[in-house]
Design a protein around this motif. Structure first.
Motif, PDB file in Angstrom:
ATOM      1  N   LEU A  26      25.448  31.628 -50.193  1.00 21.36           N
ATOM      2  CA  LEU A  26      25.761  32.177 -48.834  1.00 21.36           C
ATOM      3  C   LEU A  26      26.532  34.033 -48.907  1.00 21.36           C
ATOM      4  O   LEU A  26      26.644  34.018 -49.791  1.00 21.36           O
ATOM      5  N   CYS A  27      25.305  34.392 -47.387  1.00 15.13           N
ATOM      6  CA  CYS A  27      25.210  35.901 -47.718  1.00 15.13           C
ATOM      7  C   CYS A  27      27.195  36.333 -47.790  1.00 15.13           C
ATOM      8  O   CYS A  27      27.040  37.807 -48.616  1.00 15.13           O
ATOM      9  N   THR A  28      26.994  36.148 -46.200  1.00 11.17           N
ATOM     10  CA  THR A  28      28.532  36.642 -46.031  1.00 11.17           C
ATOM     11  C   THR A  28      29.299  35.974 -45.543  1.00 11.17           C
ATOM     12  O   THR A  28      29.040  34.268 -45.760  1.00 11.17           O
TER      13      THR A  28
ATOM     14  N   SER B 218      19.540  37.704 -59.309  1.00 13.57           N
ATOM     15  CA  SER B 218      19.004  38.441 -59.231  1.00 13.57           C
ATOM     16  C   SER B 218      17.262  37.096 -58.151  1.00 13.57           C
ATOM     17  O   SER B 218      17.324  36.303 -58.632  1.00 13.57           O
ATOM     18  N   GLY B 219      17.165  37.819 -56.795  1.00 13.05           N
ATOM     19  CA  GLY B 219      16.403  36.465 -55.702  1.00 13.05           C
ATOM     20  C   GLY B 219      16.998  35.506 -55.529  1.00 13.05           C
ATOM     21  O   GLY B 219      16.482  34.288 -54.454  1.00 13.05           O
ATOM     22  N   ARG B 220      18.271  35.673 -55.206  1.00 11.13           N
ATOM     23  CA  ARG B 220      18.976  34.413 -53.927  1.00 11.13           C
ATOM     24  C   ARG B 220      18.664  35.004 -53.134  1.00 11.13           C
ATOM     25  O   ARG B 220      18.760  36.310 -52.104  1.00 11.13           O
ATOM     26  N   ARG B 221      18.792  33.600 -52.245  1.00 11.23           N
ATOM     27  CA  ARG B 221      18.976  33.647 -51.109  1.00 11.23           C
ATOM     28  C   ARG B 221      19.756  32.814 -49.913  1.00 11.23           C
ATOM     29  O   ARG B 221      20.122  31.924 -50.792  1.00 11.23           O
ATOM     30  N   CYS B 222      19.959  33.646 -49.079  1.00 11.21           N
ATOM     31  CA  CYS B 222      21.491  32.278 -48.355  1.00 11.21           C
ATOM     32  C   CYS B 222      21.027  31.722 -47.851  1.00 11.21           C
ATOM     33  O   CYS B 222      19.980  31.114 -47.062  1.00 11.21           O
ATOM     34  N   GLU B 223      21.846  30.498 -48.064  1.00 14.58           N
ATOM     35  CA  GLU B 223      21.016  28.962 -47.341  1.00 14.58           C
ATOM     36  C   GLU B 223      21.342  28.863 -45.833  1.00 14.58           C
ATOM     37  O   GLU B 223      20.790  28.603 -45.420  1.00 14.58           O
TER      38      GLU B 223
ATOM     39  N   ALA C  10      19.162  38.166 -48.662  1.00 17.55           N
ATOM     40  CA  ALA C  10      18.703  37.984 -49.533  1.00 17.55           C
ATOM     41  C   ALA C  10      20.258  38.496 -50.277  1.00 17.55           C
ATOM     42  O   ALA C  10      21.084  38.986 -49.154  1.00 17.55           O
ATOM     43  N   ILE C  11      20.507  37.490 -51.054  1.00 18.77           N
ATOM     44  CA  ILE C  11      22.422  37.964 -51.970  1.00 18.77           C
ATOM     45  C   ILE C  11      22.447  38.591 -52.832  1.00 18.77           C
ATOM     46  O   ILE C  11      21.814  38.851 -53.310  1.00 18.77           O
ATOM     47  N   SER C  12      23.748  40.021 -52.471  1.00 16.49           N
ATOM     48  CA  SER C  12      24.223  40.715 -54.105  1.00 16.49           C
ATOM     49  C   SER C  12      23.755  40.284 -54.686  1.00 16.49           C
ATOM     50  O   SER C  12      24.590  39.424 -55.229  1.00 16.49           O
ATOM     51  N   ASP C  13      23.428  41.250 -55.370  1.00 14.55           N
ATOM     52  CA  ASP C  13      23.352  40.533 -57.684  1.00 14.55           C
ATOM     53  C   ASP C  13      24.485  40.811 -57.677  1.00 14.55           C
ATOM     54  O   ASP C  13      25.448  40.126 -59.145  1.00 14.55           O
ATOM     55  N   ASP C  14      25.743  41.562 -57.154  1.00 13.91           N
ATOM     56  CA  ASP C  14      27.031  41.473 -57.445  1.00 13.91           C
ATOM     57  C   ASP C  14      28.121  40.541 -57.282  1.00 13.91           C
ATOM     58  O   ASP C  14      28.944  40.640 -57.586  1.00 13.91           O
TER      59      ASP C  14
END
Length: 85
Positions: free
Chosen positions: A69-71, A48-53, A58-62
Motif C-alpha cells: 500500500l502506498c500510504t 520499481s513499478g509497484r502499484r498500491c493494492e 505508484a509505490i515509491s522505490d524507497d
C-alpha cells in the motif's frame, strides 16, 4: 600506445601478471563492493513499478520491498474495507 595490462573491473587498478587468468578484481574488497552494487541494483529494479493494492498509485522505490500500500491512508482504508466485509 595501448596499455595491455589487465585492470580491476571495479577500481581500474592493475591486476598482477602472476594472478589467475580469469581474475577480474584486484582484491576481495573490490570483488565484494562490485557484487554488493549488483545486488543493490537488482533490489532497486525489483521494487520499481509497484502499484498500491487499494488506490492503484505508484509505490515509491524507497519503501520496503514487501509494501503493498502506498500510504497510511490507503492502509487504513484497506483495513476498514476488510473489517466491514
Amino acid at each position: 600506445m595501448r596499455d595491455l595490462r589487465r585492470r580491476c573491473e571495479h577500481c581500474a587498478a592493475v591486476i598482477p601478471e602472476a594472478a589467475h587468468p580469469r581474475r577480474i578484481y584486484c582484491d576481495t574488497r573490490c570483488k565484494n563492493a562490485a557484487l554488493n552494487g549488483l545486488i543493490a541494483q537488482a533490489r532497486r529494479d525489483a521494487r520499481s513499478g509497484r502499484r498500491c493494492e487499494e488506490c492503484g498509485a505508484a509505490i515509491s522505490d524507497d519503501r520496503k520491498a514487501d509494501t503493498r500500500l502506498c500510504t497510511d491512508r490507503c492502509a487504513w482504508q484497506s483495513w476498514d474495507r476488510r473489517r466491514r466485509a
